[in-house]
Design a protein around this motif. Structure first.
Motif, short mmCIF file in Angstrom:
data_model
loop_
_atom_site.label_atom_id
_atom_site.label_comp_id
_atom_site.label_asym_id
_atom_site.label_seq_id
_atom_site.Cartn_x
_atom_site.Cartn_y
_atom_site.Cartn_z
N PRO A 329 34.85 41.30 36.98
CA PRO A 329 34.44 42.63 35.98
C PRO A 329 32.88 42.80 36.07
O PRO A 329 32.40 43.94 35.47
N VAL A 330 32.23 41.63 36.50
CA VAL A 330 30.75 42.01 36.50
C VAL A 330 30.43 42.81 37.62
O VAL A 330 29.46 43.51 37.67
N ALA A 331 31.37 42.83 38.63
CA ALA A 331 31.11 43.81 39.78
C ALA A 331 31.66 45.35 39.26
O ALA A 331 32.62 45.42 38.67
N ALA A 409 39.08 44.57 29.35
CA ALA A 409 40.16 43.69 29.32
C ALA A 409 40.18 42.46 30.27
O ALA A 409 40.28 41.38 30.09
N LEU A 410 39.46 42.66 31.18
CA LEU A 410 39.24 41.70 32.42
C LEU A 410 38.17 40.57 31.95
O LEU A 410 38.40 39.55 31.96
N PHE A 411 37.19 41.13 31.14
CA PHE A 411 35.95 40.36 30.78
C PHE A 411 36.73 39.40 29.46
O PHE A 411 36.69 38.28 29.39
N ALA A 412 37.62 40.07 28.57
CA ALA A 412 38.24 39.40 27.50
C ALA A 412 39.03 38.52 28.14
O ALA A 412 39.38 37.22 27.63
N ALA A 413 40.08 38.56 29.15
CA ALA A 413 41.15 37.77 29.57
C ALA A 413 40.33 36.48 30.23
O ALA A 413 40.77 35.21 29.90
N THR A 414 39.20 36.76 31.15
CA THR A 414 38.53 35.63 31.68
C THR A 414 37.78 34.53 30.59
O THR A 414 37.93 33.35 30.82
#
Length: 440
Positions: A329-331, A409-414
């Motif tokens: 998600p940083v990308a 959501a990707l940030f939250a999941a990681t």
């Protein structure tokens, strides 16, 4: 004038080492010292290569040969995962009373080979249907649960206790190499033969596993007679994994990581292709190259365990594996495509190293900690929880993506996945340097 030769030899010149000796230096000693483990390892190596063909081939059969839609694809995935929830507990309780678990593994491999072979046969006869794929996926999943629960008992019979970490490194190294080369081989087979006929390679891999399992001669741990019924044996397995001071924090941390990692996985392809604009072929190349991290992780995992201790090495893997995925998600934003691909590569590379450090060290710890008399039911109970959260994680990913947005959501999941290591706080795991003694 002439001052004589510049180089003088004393005695005969050393002879070159025989080719066999030089090859032996390149092969891990355990494969020479433990012939039964070598057979188990060879059979698994063949099988995991076939699994990679299955992973790419079965969905392509559904899409390309049968025109399956999104709903059918989701159901097909669920059909393969459902046996972990339905069967793991009962399989573990049953296998603890089976005297020849290696024979059960052989029968499971033969059954999976027959099920997978039915796909190209039905295709040639123009009788293949989506319903058949559902049935094959579910039944093959059931046999996989039985095989993998029985596998741990056979593993401890072919490897000495003090070499568990070395053996786990070799087994996971095979898996990592399959992750690198398997999709490429599977893609080529699908391209040349078509998706249904490519599934024959998967069926043949199970037969290859059978050939080597049949040659194992080690005596399996004795089965202790019990008067307890199935329900009592199942409850005993669950009680052990939730009460043992070493297994419990391992279970809670790994299940937390799996839950949120599958939430991540449910959204990853969608984010990479639609929001980042990465072409599927380019994405596959980046991820395949990044999977080399898993090979490297398999090489260094045992060394890390020796240097900092098996428990701390497991904790390190619990951090490195999910934390690496935050690079996905940083990308984003207005980043140029080369930077995006570099971040995806680094994410996969770091996660590959982390998951191998995690799996190899904790696999050795669990093999040493679980006593033989309860081994199958404890492994079945562990898988029931650890694998059972995976479909729940995928559903959670969809919910988070809808509520927060895919990138958020990707940030939250990681982040949530990386916090799974907190289950280890204050536990004996963080002080565990060597293999633990079997539990009472």
């Amino acid at each position: 004038g002439d001052i004589g030769p510049r180089v003088r030899t004393i005695g005969p010149m050393p002879e070159a080492a025989p080719i066999g000796t030089r090859l032996r230096r390149l092969i891990p000693p355990l494969l020479f010292d433990a012939p039964d483990f070598r057979r188990l390892w060879t059979g698994q190596t063949i099988s995991v290569l076939g699994d990679e063909v299955h992973r790419i081939g079965l969905p392509l059969v559904a899409v390309l040969a049968l025109g399956a839609d999104a709903g059918q694809m989701g159901s097909l995935t669920a059909a393969g995962l459902l046996p972990h929830l339905l069967l793991s507990l009962a399989a573990g309780a049953w296998l603890d009373r089976v005297r020849r678990r290696r024979r059960v593994m052989i029968l499971a491999d033969l059954g999976r080979a027959a099920l997978i072979a039915s796909i190209p046969i039905a295709y040639v006869l123009d009788a293949l249907s989506v319903l058949q794929l559902f049935v094959v996926s579910f039944l093959a999943g059931c046999l996989t649960v039985i095989f993998e629960v029985a596998w741990n008992t056979v593993f401890v019979s072919v490897v000495k206790r003090d070499r568990f970490v070395e053996a786990m490194s070799l087994l996971n190294g095979s898996r990592s190499l399959a992750n690198v080369g398997g999709p490429t081989v599977g893609g080529i087979l699908v391209q040349v033969l078509g998706a249904p006929l490519a599934m024959l390679a998967d069926a043949l891999s199970y037969l290859g596993s059978v050939v080597f399992l049949r040659r194992i001669e080690a005596t399996e741990p004795a089965v202790e007679p019990e008067a307890a019924g199935l329900r009592e044996r199942v409850l005993a397995g669950l009680a052990f994994i939730f009460r043992d001071p070493i297994i419990r924090p391992i279970l809670l941390s790994s299940a937390s990581i799996n839950l949120f990692n599958y939430a991540f996985a449910a959204l990853f392809i969608l984010y990479a292709t639609t929001e980042l604009g990465v072409a599927p072929g380019v994405l596959g190349l980046a991820l395949g190259a990044g999977a080399v991290g898993g090979v490297l992780g398999a090489v260094v995992a045992s060394g890390i365990g020796r240097r900092i201790g098996l428990g701390p090495a497991y904790a390190l893997g619990c951090i490195v594996f999910p934390a690496s995925l935050v690079l996905v998600p940083v990308a984003g934003g207005d980043m140029p495509m080369p930077v995006i691909l570099a971040l995806l590569f680094a994410s996969e590379f770091g996660a590959g190293i982390g998951v191998m450090v995690l799996d190899i060290n904790v696999g050795a710890v669990m093999s040493a900690r679980i006593p033989d008399r309860i081994r199958s039911r404890a492994i079945g109970s562990f898988r029931f929880v650890n694998y059972g959260v995976r479909p729940l994680g995928a559903l959670l990913g969809g919910l988070l993506g809808t509520a927060l947005g895919v990138r958020e959501a990707l940030f939250a999941a990681t982040i949530a996945s990386a916090l799974g290591v907190l289950w280890l706080a204050g536990s004996r795991i963080l002080h565990l340097r060597d293999l633990p003694q079997p539990a009472d």
